[in-house]
Every structure is written in structure tokens, then in C-alpha cells.
Design an enzyme around this catalytic site. Sequence first.
Site, PDB file in Angstrom:
ATOM      1  N   ASP A 159     -10.548  85.870 -20.913  1.00 41.34           N
ATOM      2  CA  ASP A 159     -10.429  86.529 -22.207  1.00 41.34           C
ATOM      3  C   ASP A 159     -11.802  86.470 -22.878  1.00 41.34           C
ATOM      4  O   ASP A 159     -12.172  85.452 -23.461  1.00 41.34           O
ATOM      5  CB  ASP A 159      -9.353  85.792 -23.021  1.00 41.34           C
ATOM      6  CG  ASP A 159      -9.228  86.330 -24.438  1.00 41.34           C
ATOM      7  OD1 ASP A 159     -10.086  87.128 -24.860  1.00 41.34           O
ATOM      8  OD2 ASP A 159      -8.268  85.919 -25.126  1.00 41.34           O
ATOM      9  N   LYS A 176     -12.730  92.824 -30.071  1.00 38.58           N
ATOM     10  CA  LYS A 176     -13.601  92.394 -31.175  1.00 38.58           C
ATOM     11  C   LYS A 176     -14.910  93.201 -31.291  1.00 38.58           C
ATOM     12  O   LYS A 176     -14.886  94.259 -31.876  1.00 38.58           O
ATOM     13  CB  LYS A 176     -13.828  90.899 -31.090  1.00 38.58           C
ATOM     14  CG  LYS A 176     -12.537  90.135 -31.437  1.00 38.58           C
ATOM     15  CD  LYS A 176     -12.756  88.752 -31.987  1.00 38.58           C
ATOM     16  CE  LYS A 176     -11.552  88.286 -32.761  1.00 38.58           C
ATOM     17  NZ  LYS A 176     -10.775  87.230 -32.114  1.00 38.58           N
ATOM     18  N   TYR A 193      -6.995  80.148 -27.618  1.00 40.17           N
ATOM     19  CA  TYR A 193      -6.438  81.162 -28.516  1.00 40.17           C
ATOM     20  C   TYR A 193      -6.562  82.529 -27.831  1.00 40.17           C
ATOM     21  O   TYR A 193      -7.648  82.918 -27.407  1.00 40.17           O
ATOM     22  CB  TYR A 193      -7.164  81.208 -29.868  1.00 40.17           C
ATOM     23  CG  TYR A 193      -6.604  82.299 -30.742  1.00 40.17           C
ATOM     24  CD1 TYR A 193      -5.387  82.112 -31.409  1.00 40.17           C
ATOM     25  CD2 TYR A 193      -7.223  83.547 -30.847  1.00 40.17           C
ATOM     26  CE1 TYR A 193      -4.819  83.131 -32.167  1.00 40.17           C
ATOM     27  CE2 TYR A 193      -6.664  84.567 -31.604  1.00 40.17           C
ATOM     28  CZ  TYR A 193      -5.465  84.353 -32.259  1.00 40.17           C
ATOM     29  OH  TYR A 193      -4.897  85.372 -32.993  1.00 40.17           O
ATOM     30  N   TYR A 223      -2.091  84.578 -41.842  1.00 38.82           N
ATOM     31  CA  TYR A 223      -1.587  83.204 -41.866  1.00 38.82           C
ATOM     32  C   TYR A 223      -1.475  82.634 -43.290  1.00 38.82           C
ATOM     33  O   TYR A 223      -1.973  81.551 -43.573  1.00 38.82           O
ATOM     34  CB  TYR A 223      -2.493  82.279 -41.030  1.00 38.82           C
ATOM     35  CG  TYR A 223      -2.890  82.853 -39.691  1.00 38.82           C
ATOM     36  CD1 TYR A 223      -1.955  82.957 -38.652  1.00 38.82           C
ATOM     37  CD2 TYR A 223      -4.180  83.322 -39.472  1.00 38.82           C
ATOM     38  CE1 TYR A 223      -2.317  83.491 -37.426  1.00 38.82           C
ATOM     39  CE2 TYR A 223      -4.540  83.874 -38.252  1.00 38.82           C
ATOM     40  CZ  TYR A 223      -3.607  83.953 -37.237  1.00 38.82           C
ATOM     41  OH  TYR A 223      -3.971  84.482 -36.030  1.00 38.82           O
TER      42      TYR A 223
HETATM   43  C1  PLP Z   1      -9.337  87.405 -31.684  1.00 40.12           C
HETATM   44  C2  PLP Z   1      -8.980  87.046 -30.309  1.00 40.12           C
HETATM   45  C3  PLP Z   1      -7.856  87.622 -29.667  1.00 40.12           C
HETATM   46  C4  PLP Z   1      -6.908  88.547 -30.382  1.00 40.12           C
HETATM   47  O1  PLP Z   1      -7.502  89.752 -30.758  1.00 40.12           O
HETATM   48  P1  PLP Z   1      -6.826  90.637 -31.927  1.00 40.12           P
HETATM   49  O2  PLP Z   1      -7.674  91.859 -31.963  1.00 40.12           O
HETATM   50  O3  PLP Z   1      -6.896  89.803 -33.161  1.00 40.12           O
HETATM   51  O4  PLP Z   1      -5.436  90.913 -31.519  1.00 40.12           O
HETATM   52  C5  PLP Z   1      -7.605  87.274 -28.355  1.00 40.12           C
HETATM   53  N1  PLP Z   1      -8.411  86.413 -27.699  1.00 40.12           N
HETATM   54  C6  PLP Z   1      -9.495  85.850 -28.269  1.00 40.12           C
HETATM   55  C7  PLP Z   1     -10.356  84.930 -27.472  1.00 40.12           C
HETATM   56  C8  PLP Z   1      -9.806  86.131 -29.596  1.00 40.12           C
HETATM   57  O5  PLP Z   1     -10.857  85.538 -30.176  1.00 40.12           O
END
Ligand code: PLP
Length: 418
Positions: free
Chosen positions: A242, A271, A141, A13
Site C-alpha cells: 500500500d 493520495k 493503516y 473521526y
Molecule cells: C490514506 C491512506 C489510505 C486510505 O485512503 P483514502 O483516500 O483516505 O481512502 C490507505 N492506505 C494508506 C497507507 C493511507 O495513508
Amino acid sequence: MTNFDRTHIWHPYTSITNPLPTYPVKSASGSRLTLEDGTELIDGMSSWWCAIHGYNHPVLNAAAETQLGKMSHVMFGGLTHEPAIRLARQLVELTPDPLQYIFFSDSGSVSVDVALKMALQFWHNQGRPEKHRMLTVYGGYHGDTFGAMSVCDPITGMHKLFSGAVNKHLFAPRPEPQFGSTLTATDLEPIQQLLETHNNEIAAMILEPIVQGAGGMWFYSAEYLNAVAQLCKKYDVLLILDEIATGFGRTGKLFASEHAGITPDIMCLGKALTGGYMSLAATLCNERVRDGISANDGILMHGPTFMANPLACNIASASIDLLLKSDWQQKVATIEQQLTHELGKYCSHDAVADIRVLGAIGVVELHKQIDIAEAQKAFVAAGVWIRPFGKLAYLMPPYTINTTDLSKLTSAIGLILE
Ligand SMILES: *Cc1c(COP(=O)(O)O)cnc(C)c1O
């Protein structure tokens, strides 16, 4: 060296012609980063939620080396391998019972795209292609690919910039009741309304459970999450959680959905999955979703080149073993106490709007935007690595951090209040 970085490489970004300063790192070990000039920084970020065991961990290094000697990668089309199978077993075991079926991908964003595809293919295959929209909340996000971006907060998720290319989904207000608080009758009205009006076109609801991360570091009520799960059932809408940021203990539970005692139909992990060593993600689903996708000879239409990369899978397996063998719950609880105590001292400061702590996450929200370049400089001078965004300075250290180092991190936050 840094000059070429400035002139040729995009960082996340940022502008490539007017870049923010970057700090060259030479190595990292435990909870320390060492810069090229020898400066040691205490890590308050776990490299964006990932490095839960700290850096350069002997057990994870060994897992990488062992696997390197066998194969670092093979295609997953038509081939399979033990590291993927072992990791799949561990994840099926670790996640709530109904989540039994797994798709490996190479990043969190892609695992979200796969989750959305699962939901779309599920309804398509039931003869209900009109159920093709997603429902979510503001402040979320889910990643930067087009599918993931379409369910991010429309403002911070850059929907205007990509309007026309990003699908239009349905958004309810950000979950207002904070973590630990109870629901009031009106909190669910907007979501209930949207579900009532649009359930015939909604494939799935997607949420970050309990913690909205990159969209604003907001911790919301477990009762809210529980109630939303009930509503999804009532209106026959799939629930996607997520857990990419929250998974593997960050909020004090192995998965944040445990705070609400619910199980989604589809769950995304990423992550901290490899302890921060490599990019790897997974999408898990239950039997209903599996059967829906698979009816009438249905196949799941996704297949990344680096799917189930053996090196990443082997490290992920070792990272999970390491986590489960450690007293992570105690460690996260201790970090939580210390963050509450030490960040709490700032709550009466004029510059501070709010302090929030949950598990190994501590957030100081200011009234004003933080100048990232300025703040970063002050943090590095103070010997810590903290990267604020917007009005937020936050900490999510490796679980292995000691109390002295954590104190240095919380003290450093005091610097940017002045
Ligand atoms: C970081 C993140 C993503 C995206 O993961 P990337 O490995 O950066 O593509 C999706 N959802 C959440 C909640 C995140 O914190």
C-alpha cells in the site's frame, strides 16, 4: 457559517454533537492556507500527504481547465478516454516493471479493497478458495471501508466497535527494527511462524512499505521489508504494498518499496496521485495476478461510478509530469536535512520520547497524548497548520516549501512541548 458546520456536518473521526473546533479556509496557494478571517497559515500537512506541489498550482489548474472544456466525467463502463489511457501508461512506466495492469478507483480505501479482491479472486480462480485470509502487521493503516479496515491495526482500526462485521485476519507484531537498522534473527520469527502455520489459508500479505502512516508514523527497516517479500515467495502468498501515503517521492524514493529493492504482486496508489487536487486511486498488479484472475473467463468484480474520472486522470498526468520534471529528489533531501537538524534540537526535551525523520516526513513523538484542540489553537496562533494525533506531532510539507517556512513549522512544534 461555522455554526452550521458545527451543527450539521461530520468531520473526520469526530462527534457531531460535541465537535472539535474547525477553521474555515477561504483559499490556498503555494504552501499557504488563507482562513476566512485573513489569517495565513504555513501548511505542514500537504492536506494528508496529497498536495506535494503546493496549492493552486498553475500547471495543475490548467490541466483541470483544459479537461473541463472537454468532459469532466463519463462512465468507464463500455467507454474509455485518453486521460485514463495516458495516466495508465505513465503509472505502468513509473512503477516497477512487473506491474503492468491497472484498475482505477476513486479513493485509497477502495483501491485497497480492490487489491484484496484481486488476491481473493486470484486464489479462488486457482481452485484454492481456502486461501481467503490476509496477513498483516500491527500498527498499519489501509483505509476506512470494511475491507481496508479489516487489515488496519485492530485497536486504532476500531475492530472492537465493528466486531462481527470486520473479517478476522492474521496479525504479526509491528515491524520493530527501525529504518536504517539491520535485522536480527528474531525479528522475523512471528511472521515466519504465522506463514508456516497458516499459509494454506493466506491469500496475501498487505503492508505499508517502510512507513506506517496513520497507524503511528513508524519507519521500519528496509531489510525487514525485503525479508518479508522473500517469505511471501517461499510460502506462496501474494504481496500487496500500500504505497498510498508513500508513493510519489515522500520518503526520498519515488516508491518506498525501492528502499528494499522489491516489487509487490499488487500495489495501491492514491493520495499524491493528483497532487492533492481530486480523489483518485489506482491498484496495479503483475502478470501472474492478472492471469490468475482472468483464467476460466474470470472477471474482476469491481466498478465504481466515478472510475477513472477524466478530470482527475488529466490532473494526475500533469502532476506526475510536474514531479518528474522537477528536482524532487533534491528538494526532498533538502527538507530531510532541515527536518533532521531542526527537529533534532528537541530530542533532549523532557516531553519528547522520540524524533524520526525520513524524506519529507518529520515526526516528534511525545510521552503524553496531545490535546488536539489546544495544540491546533496554538499552531494557528503561530501561523502554521499542523494537525497532531495521539502522541505525535508531525510534518509532511509540500516539496515546494522554502526553508524559511519550514523553519517556522519546526519552531512551532516547539510550542506544544511547553
Ligand atoms: C490514506 C491512506 C489510505 C486510505 O485512503 P483514502 O483516500 O483516505 O481512502 C490507505 N492506505 C494508506 C497507507 C493511507 O495513508
